[in-house]
Design a protein around this motif. Structure first.
Motif, mmCIF file in Angstrom:
data_model
loop_
_atom_site.group_PDB
_atom_site.id
_atom_site.type_symbol
_atom_site.label_atom_id
_atom_site.label_comp_id
_atom_site.label_asym_id
_atom_site.label_seq_id
_atom_site.Cartn_x
_atom_site.Cartn_y
_atom_site.Cartn_z
ATOM 1 N N ALA A 187 0.837 -1.209 0.000
ATOM 2 C CA ALA A 187 0.000 0.000 0.000
ATOM 3 C C ALA A 187 0.872 1.260 0.000
ATOM 4 N N ILE A 188 1.893 1.268 0.845
ATOM 5 C CA ILE A 188 2.762 2.451 0.927
ATOM 6 C C ILE A 188 3.519 2.676 -0.375
ATOM 7 N N HIS A 189 4.056 1.595 -0.949
ATOM 8 C CA HIS A 189 4.771 1.743 -2.219
ATOM 9 C C HIS A 189 3.831 2.255 -3.312
ATOM 10 N N MET A 202 1.094 4.045 -3.022
ATOM 11 C CA MET A 202 0.764 5.463 -2.801
ATOM 12 C C MET A 202 1.975 6.343 -3.105
ATOM 13 N N ALA A 203 3.169 5.891 -2.735
ATOM 14 C CA ALA A 203 4.387 6.683 -2.990
ATOM 15 C C ALA A 203 4.600 6.893 -4.490
ATOM 16 N N ARG A 204 4.275 5.857 -5.302
ATOM 17 C CA ARG A 204 4.435 5.997 -6.762
ATOM 18 C C ARG A 204 3.512 7.111 -7.280
ATOM 19 N N GLU A 205 2.307 7.198 -6.712
ATOM 20 C CA GLU A 205 1.381 8.264 -7.129
ATOM 21 C C GLU A 205 1.881 9.629 -6.661
ATOM 22 N N VAL A 206 2.360 9.689 -5.419
ATOM 23 C CA VAL A 206 2.809 10.978 -4.864
ATOM 24 C C VAL A 206 3.956 11.544 -5.694
ATOM 25 N N GLU A 207 4.905 10.701 -6.074
ATOM 26 C CA GLU A 207 6.123 11.225 -6.710
ATOM 27 C C GLU A 207 5.853 11.828 -8.086
ATOM 28 N N THR A 208 4.731 11.466 -8.718
ATOM 29 C CA THR A 208 4.422 12.055 -10.026
ATOM 30 C C THR A 208 4.169 13.564 -9.902
ATOM 31 N N PHE A 209 3.790 14.034 -8.709
ATOM 32 C CA PHE A 209 3.504 15.462 -8.519
ATOM 33 C C PHE A 209 4.755 16.286 -8.190
ATOM 34 N N VAL A 210 5.836 15.612 -7.790
ATOM 35 C CA VAL A 210 7.090 16.279 -7.389
ATOM 36 C C VAL A 210 6.837 17.400 -6.352
ATOM 37 N N ILE A 269 5.495 7.205 3.619
ATOM 38 C CA ILE A 269 5.656 7.698 2.236
ATOM 39 C C ILE A 269 6.712 8.806 2.217
ATOM 40 N N ALA A 270 6.650 9.698 3.217
ATOM 41 C CA ALA A 270 7.625 10.798 3.293
ATOM 42 C C ALA A 270 9.035 10.241 3.424
ATOM 43 N N GLU A 325 -5.327 14.514 9.822
ATOM 44 C CA GLU A 325 -5.587 13.751 11.048
ATOM 45 C C GLU A 325 -6.779 12.807 10.846
ATOM 46 N N SER A 326 -6.747 11.589 11.365
ATOM 47 C CA SER A 326 -5.586 11.019 12.001
ATOM 48 C C SER A 326 -4.973 9.879 11.178
ATOM 49 N N ARG A 327 -5.815 9.201 10.385
ATOM 50 C CA ARG A 327 -5.252 8.065 9.646
ATOM 51 C C ARG A 327 -4.336 8.519 8.517
ATOM 52 N N GLY A 328 -4.501 9.758 8.078
ATOM 53 C CA GLY A 328 -3.579 10.285 7.068
ATOM 54 C C GLY A 328 -2.141 10.305 7.571
ATOM 55 N N PHE A 329 -1.970 10.516 8.900
ATOM 56 C CA PHE A 329 -0.612 10.538 9.472
ATOM 57 C C PHE A 329 0.075 9.189 9.275
ATOM 58 N N ILE A 330 -0.702 8.126 9.476
ATOM 59 C CA ILE A 330 -0.133 6.766 9.419
ATOM 60 C C ILE A 330 0.439 6.501 8.030
#
Ligand code: AMP
Length: 177
Positions: free
Chosen positions: A42-44, A46-54, A72-73, A62-67
């Motif tokens: 799941a983390i990988h 989501m990270a692939r999607e995040v990195e497309t935005f640079v 990912i960060a 809060e709160s599950r978004g933190f987890i």
């Protein structure tokens, strides 16, 4: 990558009917977090999607978004900033009051952790009506921060959440409301 993660991840998310109130299908990520392989996948994903935005940094709801945002960060070598409910953050904060289906709420972000002109990606576990994410984006915009996009593990389909959020939304899993 062509491998479809959806069936694997979906099997590790428990659906609890009528929680926290009758008529709500609650998508419980506890079972995903408890499974090392599903959690990592799941983390990988989501990270692939995040990195497309640079983005310059991540913003987590809060709160599950933190987890989700924290690993990912770390994976992408980015920092993360928390958007929290009223009264939880010390020091100077920017605040935004908003109305959801069941009442009013206030979200806040630490004023000294964000900068005018910064470009961020917003992270949460689940996109439903989009009201929570839209409130966070409005808060950030008022502070001069641009939300390039938002990334969620799941989207409840048919609720118009992505349209309400108003920035590009990427979701790993689409599930029935
Ligand atoms: P919304 O503002 O309607 O998009 O709701 C999104 C927020 O509420 C997210 O922070 C979710 O964690 C939570 N949420 C909403 N609906 C559900 C659901 N059916 N199952 C689990 N969490 C939910």
């Amino acid at each position: 990558m062509s491998y479809d993660h959806q069936p694997f991840l979906r099997r590790h998310i428990r659906v609890v009917p009528d929680f926290p109130k009758p008529g709500i299908q609650f998508y419980d990520i506890s079972t995903l977090l408890a499974h090392a392989g599903a959690w990592r996948t799941a983390i990988h994903a989501m990270a692939r999607e995040v990195e497309t935005f640079v983005p310059d940094t991540l913003v987590a709801i809060e709160s599950r978004g933190f987890i989700f945002a924290a690993p990912i960060a770390v994976e992408l070598g980015l920092g993360m900033v928390m958007v929290r409910k009223r009264g939880k953050l010390p020091g100077n904060v920017h605040s935004h009051a908003y109305t959801l289906e069941y009442g009013d709420d206030v979200v806040e972000v630490s004023a000294d952790l964000i900068e005018r002109g910064q470009k961020v990606v917003l992270i949460d576990d689940l996109l439903a009506t989009g009201g929570t994410a839209a409130a966070a984006i409005t808060l950030l915009k008022a502070a001069g921060v641009e939300t390039l996009g938002s990334v969620f593990l799941m989207e409840l389909i048919g609720l118009g959440g992505a349209a309400r959020v108003g920035v590009p939304c990427r979701t790993v899993l689409q599930v029935p409301a």
